[in-house]
Design a protein around this motif. Structure first.
Motif, PDB file in Angstrom:
ATOM      1  N   ILE A 923       0.839  -1.203   0.000  1.00  0.00           N
ATOM      2  CA  ILE A 923       0.000   0.000   0.000  1.00  0.00           C
ATOM      3  C   ILE A 923       0.873   1.250   0.000  1.00  0.00           C
ATOM      4  N   ALA A 924       1.969   1.240   0.789  1.00  0.00           N
ATOM      5  CA  ALA A 924       2.857   2.398   0.833  1.00  0.00           C
ATOM      6  C   ALA A 924       3.502   2.656  -0.528  1.00  0.00           C
ATOM      7  N   GLU A 925       3.876   1.576  -1.218  1.00  0.00           N
ATOM      8  CA  GLU A 925       4.490   1.746  -2.534  1.00  0.00           C
ATOM      9  C   GLU A 925       3.499   2.338  -3.533  1.00  0.00           C
ATOM     10  N   LEU A 926       2.266   1.898  -3.483  1.00  0.00           N
ATOM     11  CA  LEU A 926       1.261   2.459  -4.391  1.00  0.00           C
ATOM     12  C   LEU A 926       0.980   3.917  -4.050  1.00  0.00           C
ATOM     13  N   ALA A 927       0.941   4.236  -2.765  1.00  0.00           N
ATOM     14  CA  ALA A 927       0.725   5.633  -2.372  1.00  0.00           C
ATOM     15  C   ALA A 927       1.896   6.493  -2.806  1.00  0.00           C
ATOM     16  N   ALA A 928       3.119   5.937  -2.764  1.00  0.00           N
ATOM     17  CA  ALA A 928       4.294   6.695  -3.201  1.00  0.00           C
ATOM     18  C   ALA A 928       4.256   6.972  -4.694  1.00  0.00           C
ATOM     19  N   GLN A 929       3.451   6.169  -5.443  1.00  0.00           N
ATOM     20  CA  GLN A 929       3.298   6.381  -6.888  1.00  0.00           C
ATOM     21  C   GLN A 929       2.179   7.364  -7.207  1.00  0.00           C
ATOM     22  N   SER A 930       1.763   8.135  -6.177  1.00  0.00           N
ATOM     23  CA  SER A 930       0.748   9.188  -6.317  1.00  0.00           C
ATOM     24  C   SER A 930      -0.659   8.629  -6.524  1.00  0.00           C
ATOM     25  N   THR A 932      -4.304   7.590  -5.167  1.00  0.00           N
ATOM     26  CA  THR A 932      -5.133   7.992  -4.037  1.00  0.00           C
ATOM     27  C   THR A 932      -5.541   6.761  -3.243  1.00  0.00           C
ATOM     28  N   ASN A 933      -6.049   7.001  -2.036  1.00  0.00           N
ATOM     29  CA  ASN A 933      -6.504   5.881  -1.212  1.00  0.00           C
ATOM     30  C   ASN A 933      -7.642   5.115  -1.885  1.00  0.00           C
ATOM     31  N   THR A 934      -8.523   5.836  -2.556  1.00  0.00           N
ATOM     32  CA  THR A 934      -9.630   5.174  -3.253  1.00  0.00           C
ATOM     33  C   THR A 934      -9.111   4.284  -4.369  1.00  0.00           C
ATOM     34  N   GLU A 935      -8.154   4.783  -5.143  1.00  0.00           N
ATOM     35  CA  GLU A 935      -7.579   3.979  -6.231  1.00  0.00           C
ATOM     36  C   GLU A 935      -6.885   2.732  -5.686  1.00  0.00           C
ATOM     37  N   ILE A 936      -6.156   2.901  -4.576  1.00  0.00           N
ATOM     38  CA  ILE A 936      -5.471   1.744  -3.980  1.00  0.00           C
ATOM     39  C   ILE A 936      -6.491   0.710  -3.520  1.00  0.00           C
ATOM     40  N   ALA A 937      -7.550   1.180  -2.882  1.00  0.00           N
ATOM     41  CA  ALA A 937      -8.589   0.252  -2.399  1.00  0.00           C
ATOM     42  C   ALA A 937      -9.198  -0.528  -3.557  1.00  0.00           C
ATOM     43  N   GLU A 938      -9.486   0.148  -4.674  1.00  0.00           N
ATOM     44  CA  GLU A 938     -10.075  -0.532  -5.824  1.00  0.00           C
ATOM     45  C   GLU A 938      -9.082  -1.503  -6.455  1.00  0.00           C
ATOM     46  N   LEU A 939      -7.830  -1.089  -6.530  1.00  0.00           N
ATOM     47  CA  LEU A 939      -6.824  -1.931  -7.165  1.00  0.00           C
ATOM     48  C   LEU A 939      -6.584  -3.217  -6.382  1.00  0.00           C
ATOM     49  N   LEU A 940      -6.580  -3.109  -5.063  1.00  0.00           N
ATOM     50  CA  LEU A 940      -6.283  -4.267  -4.216  1.00  0.00           C
ATOM     51  C   LEU A 940      -7.538  -4.946  -3.677  1.00  0.00           C
ATOM     52  N   HIS A 941      -8.719  -4.443  -4.070  1.00  0.00           N
ATOM     53  CA  HIS A 941      -9.990  -5.019  -3.611  1.00  0.00           C
ATOM     54  C   HIS A 941     -10.081  -4.980  -2.087  1.00  0.00           C
ATOM     55  N   LEU A 942      -9.723  -3.789  -1.530  1.00  0.00           N
ATOM     56  CA  LEU A 942      -9.779  -3.594  -0.086  1.00  0.00           C
ATOM     57  C   LEU A 942     -10.754  -2.482   0.235  1.00  0.00           C
ATOM     58  N   ARG A 944     -11.608   1.046   1.822  1.00  0.00           N
ATOM     59  CA  ARG A 944     -10.801   2.252   1.968  1.00  0.00           C
ATOM     60  C   ARG A 944     -10.308   2.395   3.399  1.00  0.00           C
ATOM     61  N   ARG A 945     -11.136   2.031   4.385  1.00  0.00           N
ATOM     62  CA  ARG A 945     -10.719   2.138   5.787  1.00  0.00           C
ATOM     63  C   ARG A 945      -9.496   1.258   6.052  1.00  0.00           C
ATOM     64  N   THR A 946      -9.441   0.081   5.415  1.00  0.00           N
ATOM     65  CA  THR A 946      -8.287  -0.806   5.577  1.00  0.00           C
ATOM     66  C   THR A 946      -7.024  -0.159   5.012  1.00  0.00           C
ATOM     67  N   LEU A 951      -1.855   2.401   5.904  1.00  0.00           N
ATOM     68  CA  LEU A 951      -1.007   3.533   5.547  1.00  0.00           C
ATOM     69  C   LEU A 951      -0.591   4.309   6.795  1.00  0.00           C
ATOM     70  N   THR A 952      -1.520   4.461   7.730  1.00  0.00           N
ATOM     71  CA  THR A 952      -1.207   5.143   8.978  1.00  0.00           C
ATOM     72  C   THR A 952      -0.113   4.390   9.738  1.00  0.00           C
ATOM     73  N   SER A 953      -0.224   3.071   9.806  1.00  0.00           N
ATOM     74  CA  SER A 953       0.776   2.262  10.485  1.00  0.00           C
ATOM     75  C   SER A 953       2.137   2.378   9.795  1.00  0.00           C
ATOM     76  N   ALA A 954       2.130   2.399   8.465  1.00  0.00           N
ATOM     77  CA  ALA A 954       3.395   2.531   7.726  1.00  0.00           C
ATOM     78  C   ALA A 954       4.053   3.873   8.004  1.00  0.00           C
ATOM     79  N   TYR A 955       3.239   4.926   8.058  1.00  0.00           N
ATOM     80  CA  TYR A 955       3.793   6.249   8.385  1.00  0.00           C
ATOM     81  C   TYR A 955       4.537   6.201   9.720  1.00  0.00           C
ATOM     82  N   ARG A 956       3.868   5.608  10.700  1.00  0.00           N
ATOM     83  CA  ARG A 956       4.453   5.592  12.031  1.00  0.00           C
ATOM     84  C   ARG A 956       5.753   4.794  12.046  1.00  0.00           C
TER      85      ARG A 956
END
Length: 999
Positions: A923-930, A932-942, A944-946, A951-956
């Protein structure tokens, strides 16, 4: 073979061949030329012995400058031992100053021929350049005739480039067919090194051999003398390298040889040689000057012409001859190119020997001439001032100006030793009292700060006694007051400032305000004086604010902040309003330093840091000023507040004692806590034990150190000792009207000690009082800390509520969220949930140093009430944050609490790329590729809250706060840990299962 005959085989063979030719009746002249010390005399003696062994009669003459007035003196030496000498010479020589008898040269020639009729002759004349004029003419005429006689004439002649042009040589008027000339070259380095090893007769360090070769300069004379000095040294006393001065040599043959070499060269050359040695007197200083002033002399490339001109002016010599002399001496080996191509002596010992017979007065005069010449050609002030340091007082304004300019440059480059030397030398020059007072102020400030306080205070006191401009007198008074206050003489310091205010500042209200502000700041070193000064300041500000100025009003804000009389928000509004007003340059430093301190207490660390930088940029480091150290203290406070322990301990100032003080300073207090937090308790104990606090100055910095020592004692299992330090700190602070926890939270620290000692009632009372004061100031740091300790002291569900609230307050201050923490929803962290690169997270500056212990306290409270899942989340987050911060002690506490709650010990790091799960990394790698959270959720079938949670955990774990930082963090992690992306294992399988379920 002797030193002088090394590498002379060709010359001996030449003479032997010419001797054989002479014995056959065809004589000739062999001229052996060479510089002083190249072994001409020794070679001539060897030639004479060789001739005698071959059956020739040897006629010897040694010329001397003492006998040049005696006509035919050298010829008389040659022929004096023959049977017909008295009649041939005409009995007595002609009286000095009268023409010789016309028949005398002929009679002497007939006498020489009569000697040759009996046996072949070797006529050996040493130093023919010193022969009297009559003898020289006779010898020249003899050479023209001996080509048909069994006579070989061998003469030595000095051939060296001197500053004074030499006279014509002996063979100037002779046909080349009558003369064989050999010029003696200097010894090669190889031969010289071999001689050194054989002469000393013991194993010799390579460095000593090299030194001897360079000091010998290819001269058999100098090398033999040096080896004589070293030959008397026992093997066990033998140096590893040559000394730099002749005083260390005994019996002094080397210095005598150099002196003889100079005498042979003549007075003008001697002056040039000594001038060069004087200009090159400090080898290290010259190397530094070569680096800084490399193009000042000649504009790049070499320095030959410019240096030769300077040398000529310094010695008063012919500028046209000096370049040639430098070239010749370099060829002989006496000089070598130094930095930038500048000529310098081959070894410092040689330079010292050249200088050793020069009187101090003459040397000083040469440096004076050099300084004037360098000034005329436009050299940098520091180069000119370097010559003035070695000269006598000049007595002219240009010298004073150059020295002060050089001191100013040295101060800018943070070279205090150089600045001190220039300022001290400037005081030797005449200057008006007002200017002398300014110089004394700067010199005293530097001496106090870099040498010792006892040297600086008398200078500052003298500056105060001299008349001067009001502004300069204020600077002197502030500097003296600062020095006295740091010595524990705060009342005396304030008396100095008040005396100046009352006697010399009438009509200068701005300067009066500056003096009053300085008095208030210096009063921090004495509790009684502080109360008196601030009472006057408050009363004056209420009646006439303009009388205290912006800096004085800022000090009042600072006072109210520490006295618990205002909130952080109110304090910062007032401080920013004061910063927006015009400030007098002399008072601006006070305003900036005070504002920086208040901003740091208010958790506005970035703003405080900007103010510190601005304040230090406006400070002249060579002038003692109370705000300079105050700004440095705030800078250290900021690093400590951020938990930048490594940065703090890397600062050399932090672990160094303050010059002129035996008591601990603020920086040492922070260093003590940093050592404790990073697990270096033994070093912390050594630092704490290095100060004797039996009779310390009663300063605010002592309070800070008492608190830090209490932290150390608490961390090493001595809660009773720690409690004593914390309570003593509180007593001192209360005596200074410092009751707010913004400086040192001694109440919460004492409460924790009481709890450790089983005294919950005392702990509760202190914690409740701390919360009341923290609520007044109302910043996350102090409020969160007070809530945490009160929650621990309270216990039960009420205690859990208080620690939960502490975490919320501090998390908002830290500007971050944690996965799995119900107190804060993902919506509270736009950086992790936004579909773009959001703005900065809400809240103030990071308060990790307080959030981590709050999470530990929350985890312990949750464990106590049976909520182990939430407890583990809080404690793991605490461990992760502590690991990222490098807080070894706090991580250990979090891990211990986890184990106490039944969690298994962590086998891997809790932060960094190694701590990311496969899902978090993807998820962090996809976010680093610009994306959005919605796009990541759709791409990974997750959901959005997940995505937001991962992503929050990765930031920390990566220690970042912005989406824009993800790329760099992951790239850095990848360079250390190998390829990124989920690999095989339970995390990837779990992620696949989750996707399948949600699909």
């Amino acid at each position: 073979m002797s030193v002088a005959l090394r590498e002379r085989r060709e010359e001996l063979e030449l003479v032997a061949a010419e001797a054989e030719r002479a014995r056959a009746g065809a004589g000739r002249l062999v001229l052996l030329r060479g510089a002083t010390g190249t072994g001409r005399t020794a070679l001539l003696e060897a030639v004479a012995e060789q001739a005698e062994a071959a059956g020739m009669r040897v006629l010897r003459a040694r010329c001397s400058p003492d006998h040049t007035s005696v006509p035919f003196g050298a010829v008389f030496q040659l022929l004096a031992h023959g049977p017909g000498f008295d009649s041939a010479a005409g009995e007595e020589p002609d009286p000095p100053g009268t023409p010789p008898h016309r028949g005398r040269p002929a009679r002497l020639w007939r006498l020489l021929r009569s000697y040759a009729d009996d046996v072949p002759l070797l006529v050996a004349v040493d130093d023919v350049h010193l022969a009297d004029e009559s003898s020289r003419r006779w010898l020249v005429e003899a050479v023209r005739r001996i080509d048909r006689l069994p006579v070989l004439m061998v003469v030595t002649e000095r051939s060296q480039y001197d500053i004074d042009p030499p006279a014509d040589g002996l063979v100037h008027a002779l046909s080349p067919a009558l003369v064989r000339t050999r010029t003696l070259a200097p010894l090669s380095a190889g031969s010289a090194a071999e001689l050194v090893r054989s002469a000393l007769g013991r194993p010799v360090p390579a460095e000593l051999v090299d030194d001897c070769v360079r000091a010998g300069a290819g001269s058999p004379l100098l090398l033999r003398a040096l080896l004589d000095d070293l030959g008397g040294t026992a093997a066990e006393d033998s140096p590893a390298a040559l000394p730099d001065n002749c005083a260390a040599l005994y019996p002094g043959s080397y210095a005598a040889a150099v002196s003889w070499w100079l005498d042979s060269a003549g007075p003008t050359t001697t002056e040039v040689a000594r001038a060069l040695a004087a200009l090159d007197d400090d080898e290290k200083a010259d190397e530094k000057a070569g680096e800084k002033d490399g193009d000042s002399a000649s504009g790049g490339g070499g320095h030959g012409d410019a240096d030769a001109e300077l040398l000529a002016r310094t010695a008063g010599a012919d500028p046209a001859r000096v370049p040639g002399w430098l070239t010749a001496m370099t060829g002989l080996g006496l000089l070598r190119p130094g930095p930038g191509g500048r000529p310098r002596y081959a070894h410092p010992l040689l330079r010292d020997a050249v200088l050793s017979s020069w009187s101090g007065a003459l040397r000083q005069a040469a440096h004076h001439r050099a300084a004037e010449a360098m000034l005329r050609r436009g050299d940098r002030a520091e180069a000119v001032a370097g010559q003035l340091l070695r000269s006598a007082p000049v007595g002219e304004a240009w010298a004073t100006g150059v020295l002060l300019d050089a001191a100013d440059l040295a101060v800018r480059d943070d070279r205090s030793d150089d600045a001190l030397a220039f300022l001290r030398r400037a005081l030797d020059e005449p200057m008006p009292d007002a200017r002398r007072s300014v110089v004394l102020t700067e010199l005293g400030s530097l001496e106090y700060a870099t040498v010792r306080s006892t040297a600086g205070i008398p200078r500052l006191a003298e500056a105060m006694r001299l008349p001067g401009l009001p502004r300069d007198r204020v600077r002197a008074a502030v500097a003296l007051g600062t020095a006295l206050a740091r010595q524990g003489e705060a009342r005396v310091a304030i008396d100095v400032l008040r005396g100046l205010e009352n006697e010399h500042l009438t009509g200068h209200p701005d300067l009066v305000r500056t003096v009053q502000t300085a008095s208030a700041l210096l009063s921090d070193h004495d509790p009684g004086t502080r109360r008196e000064v601030y009472r006057w300041l408050r009363e004056t500000a209420e009646r006439s604010p303009q009388l205290v100025g912006t800096a004085g009003q800022a000090l009042l804000v600072r006072y109210e902040s520490t006295a618990g009389l205002t909130s952080a928000a109110s304090a910062m509004r007032r401080i920013r309003a004061l910063l927006a007003q015009p400030a007098d340059p002399l008072a601006e430093g006070f305003l900036l330093g005070t504002a920086a301190a208040v901003a740091q207490w208010a958790d506005q660390l970035d703003e405080a840091e900007r103010l510190v930088r601005r304040g230090l940029a406006g400070q002249r480091t060579s002038l003692l000023h109370p705000m300079h150290l105050a700004l440095l203290n705030v800078r250290v406070d900021i690093a400590a507040a951020r938990g930048a322990y490594a940065e703090l301990l890397d600062d050399p100032v932090v672990l160094s004692p303050v010059v002129g003080r035996l008591d601990p300073a603020n920086a040492q207090a922070h260093a003590l806590i940093a050592l404790v937090e990073t697990g270096r308790t033994e070093e912390a104990t050594a630092l704490a034990d290095g100060f004797d606090l039996q009779n310390p100055y009663d300063s605010w910095e002592l309070n800070r150190f008492l608190y830090a020592r209490g932290v150390l004692r608490a961390a090493t299992g001595d809660p009773a000792g720690a409690l004593g330090d914390f309570l003593e700190c509180g007593r001192h602070q209360s005596a200074r009207d410092v009751v707010s926890p913004v400086v040192t939270p001694w109440r919460t620290a004492s409460a924790e000690c009481h709890l450790a000692l089983g005294r919950p009632r005392q702990a509760l009372a202190l914690a409740e009082e701390e919360l009341r004061l923290a609520t007044e100031w109302n910043t996350p740091r102090v409020l969160g800390r007070a809530l945490r300790v009160l929650g621990t002291a309270t216990g039960g569900r009420r205690g859990l509520d208080l620690t939960d609230r502490a975490v919320r307050v501090l998390r908002e201050g830290a500007g971050g969220v944690s996965a799995g923490t119900p107190d804060v929803t993902p919506e509270a962290a736009p950086e992790a949930t936004a579909d773009g690169d959001g703005s900065a997270a809400p809240g103030g500056e990071p308060v990790e140093t307080e959030l981590i212990p709050a999470l530990i306290a929350q985890g312990r409270r949750l464990t106590a009430v049976g909520d182990r899942a939430r407890a583990r989340e809080a404690l793991r987050e605490a461990a992760e944050r502590a690991e990222r911060l490098g807080a070894v002690r706090m991580r250990a506490a979090a891990e211990a609490a986890l184990r106490e709650g039944g969690a298994r010990r962590a086998a891997t790091a809790r932060t960094g790329s190694g701590s990311l799960t496969a899902s978090e990394r993807r998820i962090a790698e996809l976010a680093a590729q610009s994306r959005t959270n919605t796009e990541i959720a759709e791409l990974l079938h997750l959901a959005r809250r997940t995505v937001e949670t991962h992503l929050t955990s990765a930031y920390r774990k990566l220690g970042i706060r912005r989406r824009a930082e993800l790329g760099a963090a992951l790239a850095d992690a990848g360079s250390r840990s190998g390829p990124t992306g989920p690999g095989p294992g339970p995390d990837r399988d779990r992620d696949r299962d989750r996707r399948g379920t949600q699909a």
